[in-house]
Design a protein around this motif. Structure first.
Motif, PDB file in Angstrom:
ATOM      1  N   VAL A 333       0.677  -1.411  -0.160  1.00 46.69           N
ATOM      2  CA  VAL A 333       0.166   0.022   0.583  1.00 46.69           C
ATOM      3  C   VAL A 333       0.727   1.228   0.156  1.00 46.69           C
ATOM      4  N   LYS A 334       1.038   2.111  -1.472  1.00 43.56           N
ATOM      5  CA  LYS A 334       1.372   2.836  -1.009  1.00 43.56           C
ATOM      6  C   LYS A 334       1.407   3.760   0.258  1.00 43.56           C
ATOM      7  N   ALA A 335       2.490   4.425   0.524  1.00 47.86           N
ATOM      8  CA  ALA A 335       2.634   5.486   1.756  1.00 47.86           C
ATOM      9  C   ALA A 335       1.824   6.809   1.871  1.00 47.86           C
ATOM     10  N   ASN A 336       1.824   7.831   2.847  1.00 45.85           N
ATOM     11  CA  ASN A 336       1.961   8.707   2.899  1.00 45.85           C
ATOM     12  C   ASN A 336       0.816   9.591   1.413  1.00 45.85           C
ATOM     13  N   ALA A 337      -1.014   8.309   1.080  1.00 49.53           N
ATOM     14  CA  ALA A 337      -1.481   9.429   0.031  1.00 49.53           C
ATOM     15  C   ALA A 337      -2.886   9.255   0.566  1.00 49.53           C
ATOM     16  N   GLY A 338      -2.728   8.177   2.340  1.00 50.49           N
ATOM     17  CA  GLY A 338      -4.403   8.392   2.470  1.00 50.49           C
ATOM     18  C   GLY A 338      -4.534   7.020   2.593  1.00 50.49           C
ATOM     19  N   TYR A 339      -3.945   6.462   1.827  1.00 47.52           N
ATOM     20  CA  TYR A 339      -4.226   4.403   1.175  1.00 47.52           C
ATOM     21  C   TYR A 339      -4.497   3.784   2.694  1.00 47.52           C
ATOM     22  N   GLU A 340      -3.613   4.251   3.121  1.00 46.95           N
ATOM     23  CA  GLU A 340      -3.070   3.417   4.317  1.00 46.95           C
ATOM     24  C   GLU A 340      -4.900   2.556   5.391  1.00 46.95           C
ATOM     25  N   HIS A 341      -4.356   1.718   5.829  1.00 44.67           N
ATOM     26  CA  HIS A 341      -5.386   1.414   6.217  1.00 44.67           C
ATOM     27  C   HIS A 341      -5.712   1.931   7.772  1.00 44.67           C
ATOM     28  N   VAL A 342      -6.805   1.837   8.615  1.00 50.87           N
ATOM     29  CA  VAL A 342      -7.405   2.824   9.395  1.00 50.87           C
ATOM     30  C   VAL A 342      -7.568   1.901   9.601  1.00 50.87           C
ATOM     31  N   ALA A 343      -8.789   2.422  11.592  1.00 48.76           N
ATOM     32  CA  ALA A 343      -8.909   1.412  12.566  1.00 48.76           C
ATOM     33  C   ALA A 343     -10.295   3.006  12.731  1.00 48.76           C
ATOM     34  N   PRO A 344     -11.430   3.007  12.828  1.00 50.06           N
ATOM     35  CA  PRO A 344     -12.114   3.636  13.569  1.00 50.06           C
ATOM     36  C   PRO A 344     -11.853   4.357  14.751  1.00 50.06           C
ATOM     37  N   ASN A 347     -13.112   8.536  20.646  1.00 48.96           N
ATOM     38  CA  ASN A 347     -14.019   9.540  21.256  1.00 48.96           C
ATOM     39  C   ASN A 347     -12.422  10.301  22.105  1.00 48.96           C
ATOM     40  N   ALA A 348     -12.433  11.380  21.974  1.00 48.78           N
ATOM     41  CA  ALA A 348     -11.587  12.086  23.271  1.00 48.78           C
ATOM     42  C   ALA A 348     -12.131  11.437  24.901  1.00 48.78           C
ATOM     43  N   ALA A 349     -10.545  11.618  25.685  1.00 47.14           N
ATOM     44  CA  ALA A 349     -11.526  10.674  27.211  1.00 47.14           C
ATOM     45  C   ALA A 349     -10.238  11.892  27.772  1.00 47.14           C
ATOM     46  N   SER A 350     -10.505  11.889  29.079  1.00 43.06           N
ATOM     47  CA  SER A 350     -10.186  12.443  30.658  1.00 43.06           C
ATOM     48  C   SER A 350      -9.528  11.358  31.274  1.00 43.06           C
ATOM     49  N   ALA A 351     -10.429  10.800  31.177  1.00 37.46           N
ATOM     50  CA  ALA A 351      -9.552   8.811  32.014  1.00 37.46           C
ATOM     51  C   ALA A 351      -9.136   7.952  31.165  1.00 37.46           C
ATOM     52  N   TRP A 352      -8.284   7.031  31.617  1.00 36.55           N
ATOM     53  CA  TRP A 352      -7.519   5.895  30.741  1.00 36.55           C
ATOM     54  C   TRP A 352      -8.628   5.456  30.039  1.00 36.55           C
ATOM     55  N   LYS A 353      -8.933   4.686  28.920  1.00 31.92           N
ATOM     56  CA  LYS A 353      -9.539   3.782  28.531  1.00 31.92           C
ATOM     57  C   LYS A 353      -8.288   3.156  27.901  1.00 31.92           C
ATOM     58  N   THR A 354      -9.290   2.214  27.946  1.00 33.09           N
ATOM     59  CA  THR A 354      -8.112   0.845  26.906  1.00 33.09           C
ATOM     60  C   THR A 354      -8.984   0.569  25.344  1.00 33.09           C
ATOM     61  N   VAL A 355      -8.126   0.353  24.595  1.00 33.12           N
ATOM     62  CA  VAL A 355      -9.042  -0.103  23.001  1.00 33.12           C
ATOM     63  C   VAL A 355      -8.381  -1.438  22.663  1.00 33.12           C
ATOM     64  N   THR A 356      -8.659  -2.179  21.692  1.00 34.76           N
ATOM     65  CA  THR A 356      -8.194  -3.360  21.251  1.00 34.76           C
ATOM     66  C   THR A 356      -8.882  -3.725  19.669  1.00 34.76           C
ATOM     67  N   VAL A 357      -7.910  -3.739  18.952  1.00 35.79           N
ATOM     68  CA  VAL A 357      -8.122  -2.858  17.322  1.00 35.79           C
ATOM     69  C   VAL A 357      -7.371  -4.540  17.002  1.00 35.79           C
ATOM     70  N   SER A 358      -8.173  -5.544  16.336  1.00 29.55           N
ATOM     71  CA  SER A 358      -8.661  -6.557  15.380  1.00 29.55           C
ATOM     72  C   SER A 358      -8.110  -6.465  14.208  1.00 29.55           C
ATOM     73  N   THR A 359      -9.011  -5.630  13.377  1.00 23.59           N
ATOM     74  CA  THR A 359      -8.201  -5.175  12.157  1.00 23.59           C
ATOM     75  C   THR A 359      -8.668  -3.727  11.828  1.00 23.59           C
ATOM     76  N   MET A 360      -8.460  -2.983  10.473  1.00 29.01           N
ATOM     77  CA  MET A 360      -8.643  -2.407   9.942  1.00 29.01           C
ATOM     78  C   MET A 360      -8.883  -2.319   8.275  1.00 29.01           C
ATOM     79  N   SER A 361      -9.581  -1.381   7.937  1.00 26.62           N
ATOM     80  CA  SER A 361      -9.995  -0.935   6.623  1.00 26.62           C
ATOM     81  C   SER A 361      -9.166   0.014   6.083  1.00 26.62           C
ATOM     82  N   GLN A 362      -9.484   0.013   4.295  1.00 30.42           N
ATOM     83  CA  GLN A 362      -8.766   1.084   4.099  1.00 30.42           C
ATOM     84  C   GLN A 362     -10.141   2.003   3.263  1.00 30.42           C
ATOM     85  N   PRO A 363      -9.867   4.156   3.056  1.00 28.74           N
ATOM     86  CA  PRO A 363     -11.201   4.427   3.011  1.00 28.74           C
ATOM     87  C   PRO A 363     -11.574   3.643   1.355  1.00 28.74           C
TER      88      PRO A 363
END
Length: 500
Positions: A333-344, A347-363
Motif C-alpha cells: 500500500v502506497k505510504a503517505n497518500a491516504g491509502y493506509e488501513h485505519v481503525a475507527p 473519542n476524546a477521553a479524560s480518563a484512561w481507556k483501553t482499545v483493542t483493534v482486531s482489524t483495519m480497513s482502507q477508505p
C-alpha cells in the motif's frame, strides 16, 4: 493503573462467535500469578486490621505468603490455591471474624458473565471488589457477594454475575460493573465449617482475557487472551525493544504541530510520568481545525520489520486525551497518500481507556483512485503503527494532548528484543536495614514499591534515574514483614524486608 472502560474494535465474524470461557488460573504453573495480567497475584489476609485475631497456617517464603499449594489441587491437578489451618477468633473485632483468599485483577473482568471454580472445605462468600472500593469508599464495605456452603468433597461452583449482590439495609448501593472489578475474594467468615478452603480451575465465561477454553474441544494458537508487551514505556526510553533494536517511537506533523522537542540523538521528549506510571504523550497539539481541506494531522509512530506482528490477532493499548485513530502501514500500500488501513476513530477521553483493534480497513475511495493499492489487512504485513490526530475529528473530540500506554500484541511476538539474561542485569538491588541500595546499568524509570503481607501497597516511588549507584531510604512503617519490588523496564527483583 486503573482502566475503567473497554472498547473493542473487531470483525463481524468475531462478534458473532459463541461466548468462550477464559481461564483465570488453573495454578498448574505453580506460581502465585494469575493469567489475567503479569502483575495479578494471589494473596491472603486476616482481620488483624479490624482488631480481630483470626489466623491461618500458610507459610511464607522469600516472596511472601504461600497460597498456591499441592494439597489444594483438585483431582487430576498439580496445584490449587488455599488457606490452611484456619482459626476464626473474635479478638476485639466488633464484627464477625474472617480470613480471605484473594486475587488482584488490575485490568478488570470486562465481559465476564459467570464465575466458576472448584472448591473444597469451608463455606465462604465469593466477593467482587470494584476499583475505588478497596477501602470501602464506594459501598462502605457492603460488597457484591454470594454465599456458598462448605463441602468436604470437591464441588464446582458456577456463579452468574447477576447473583453477586449487596446486603440490604446498610452500606451504599452501587451497580456492579465487571469491567471495574479489581479484586476477587473468597472470604471465610463468622464460623468456619472446615479449617481449610481450597479452590482450583477459576474461570470467567465471556471474559476476553485469561486463556480460553472451548467445551467443544480443540485449542487456539495462541490462546485467546495471550498478550505480549510491545511497549509499556516503563524503561523511560523511546525504543520498543520487543519489536527489534531499530524500533523507535517518533512524532510526525503534516500541517499540525505539537510542543514536544527532539534531542541531539534524534529521540523525542515524549515519555511522561504520573505517580508511579510512565507513558508516551504528544503535547501542545495545535494547527488542526475540524473539516480543514488541507488535511492537517499529527501523530505518534513506531516502525518495525514486516512480519514482527505475524502472530498477533489484535493490538491493544490504553489512551487518554485527544480523539484519534490507529493507522497501519501494510505491505503493497502506497505510504503517505491516504491509502493506509485505519481503525475507527476513538473519542476524546479524560480518563484512561483501553482499545483493542482486531482489524483495519482502507477508505472506500481508494478503490476508485488507486485500485492497485487495495490490499487485504493482515497483521503479518504491517510495518508501522501510527496514532493519528487529524481534521476528521469533531471539535469536541479534538484535544491538545494524546497519551498512550501499555501497547500490546494480542498473541505472541518473536524473540527479537533484548535477551532475558541482559535484562536481568539492568540493575542490582539489595536491602541493608531500612535502605535500598541500587546500581543502575542504564538510565531509565525505576519503580520501587513496598507491599504489606496483605498485598496492600504502603509505598510507591517512581523516578527517572541516570546510570550509577543510589540509596533509597524507606519511610517509617509499622513493625512487620514487607515485600519490596524494584522494576526497571521488564527487569524485576522482589525482596522481603523485616521492620522491627
Amino acid at each position: 493503573m486503573d482502566k475503567k472502560i473497554l472498547f473493542t474494535v473487531c470483525a463481524t465474524a468475531a462478534m458473532a462467535s459463541a461466548q468462550s470461557t477464559a481461564n483465570i488460573d488453573d495454578f498448574e504453573d505453580g506460581n502465585g500469578l494469575a493469567k489475567t495480567g503479569k502483575d495479578d497475584a494471589w494473596y491472603a489476609y486476616n482481620d488483624k486490621n479490624d482488631q480481630g485475631a483470626s489466623t491461618y497456617s500458610n507459610v511464607e517464603d522469600q516472596y511472601g505468603l504461600v497460597v498456591v499449594l499441592e494439597e489444594a489441587a483438585a483431582d487430576g491437578s498439580k496445584y490449587g490455591a488455599g488457606l490452611t489451618g484456619i482459626k476464626l477468633v473474635q479478638g476485639d473485632n466488633p464484627y464477625d471474624p474472617y480470613v480471605v483468599l484473594g486475587l488482584n485483577v488490575a485490568g478488570g473482568l470486562s465481559g465476564c458473565t459467570t464465575i466458576s471454580y472448584k472448591y473444597k472445605g469451608a463455606g465462604h462468600n465469593l466477593k467482587a471488589v470494584m476499583d475505588g472500593d478497596e477501602t470501602g469508599a464506594l459501598t462502605e464495605y457492603n460488597r457484591h457477594s454470594k454465599a456458598l456452603a462448605g463441602s468436604t468433597a470437591w464441588k464446582t461452583a458456577s456463579v452468574p454475575v447477576s447473583q453477586l449482590a449487596q446486603d440490604k439495609g446498610w452500606g451504599t448501593t452501587v451497580a456492579l460493573k465487571m469491567a471495574d472489578v479489581v479484586q476477587l475474594a473468597w472470604e471465610v467468615k463468622g464460623e468456619a465449617t472446615s479449617n481449610y478452603l481450597y479452590i482450583d480451575d477459576v474461570n470467567c465465561a465471556g471474559y476476553a482475557g485469561g486463556s480460553s477454553s472451548n467445551p467443544g474441544g480443540g485449542t487456539t494458537n495462541p490462546p485467546a487472551g495471550t498478550t505480549a508487551t510491545i511497549d509499556d514505556f516503563d524503561d523511560g526510553n523511546t525504543t520498543a525493544e520487543s519489536l527489534g533494536k531499530k524500533a523507535y517511537w517518533y512524532l510526525y506533523s503534516a500541517g499540525g504541530s505539537f510542543t514536544n522537542t527532539q534531542g541531539t540523538d534524534k529521540s523525542w521528549d515524549m515519555i511522561a510520568t504520573d505517580g508511579s506510571n510512565s507513558y508516551a504523550a504528544m503535547t501542545g497539539i495545535s494547527g488542526i481545525t475540524p473539516g480543514d481541506t488541507t488535511y492537517p494531522s499529527v501523530g505518534m509512530e513506531i516502525a518495525f520489520d514486516e512480519g514482527i506482528l505475524a502472530n498477533c490477532t489484535a493490538v491493544r493499548y490504553d489512551y487518554k486525551g485527544s480523539g484519534h485513530h490507529l493507522r497501519a502501514s501494510v505491505a503493497g500500500v502506497k505510504a503517505n497518500a491516504g491509502y493506509e488501513h485505519v481503525a475507527p476513530d476513538q473519542n476524546a477521553a479524560s480518563a484512561w481507556k483501553t482499545v483493542t483493534v482486531s482489524t483495519m480497513s482502507q477508505p472506500e475511495w481508494v478503490a476508485e483512485v488507486a485500485p492497485g493499492s487495495i490490499k487485504a489487512f493482515s497483521w503479518a504485513a504491517v510495518s508501522k503503527l501510527t496514532w493519528v490526530v487529524d481534521e476528521k475529528l469533531s471539535a469536541a473530540n479534538l484535544g491538545t494532548e494524546l497519551a498512550i500506554d501499555n501497547v500490546k500484541c494480542v498473541g505472541t511476538l518473536p524473540s527479537v528484543g533484548i535477551a532475558a539474561a541482559k535484562v536481568a542485569k539492568a540493575f542490582n538491588a539489595s536491602l541493608q536495614g531500612n535502605a535500598l541500595h541500587m546500581t543502575i546499568a542504564k538510565a531509565g524509570i525505576v519503580k520501587v514499591q513496598v507491599f504489606d503481607m496483605m498485598g496492600h501497597a504502603v509505598e510507591n516511588h517512581s523516578e527517572k534515574m541516570a546510570a550509577g549507584s543510589f540509596v533509597h531510604t524507606f519511610g517509617a512503617m509499622p513493625s512487620g514483614s514487607y515485600v519490596v519490588r524494584v522494576q526497571q523496564g521488564s527487569a524485576v527483583k522482589t525482596m522481603k524486608m523485616q521492620v522491627k
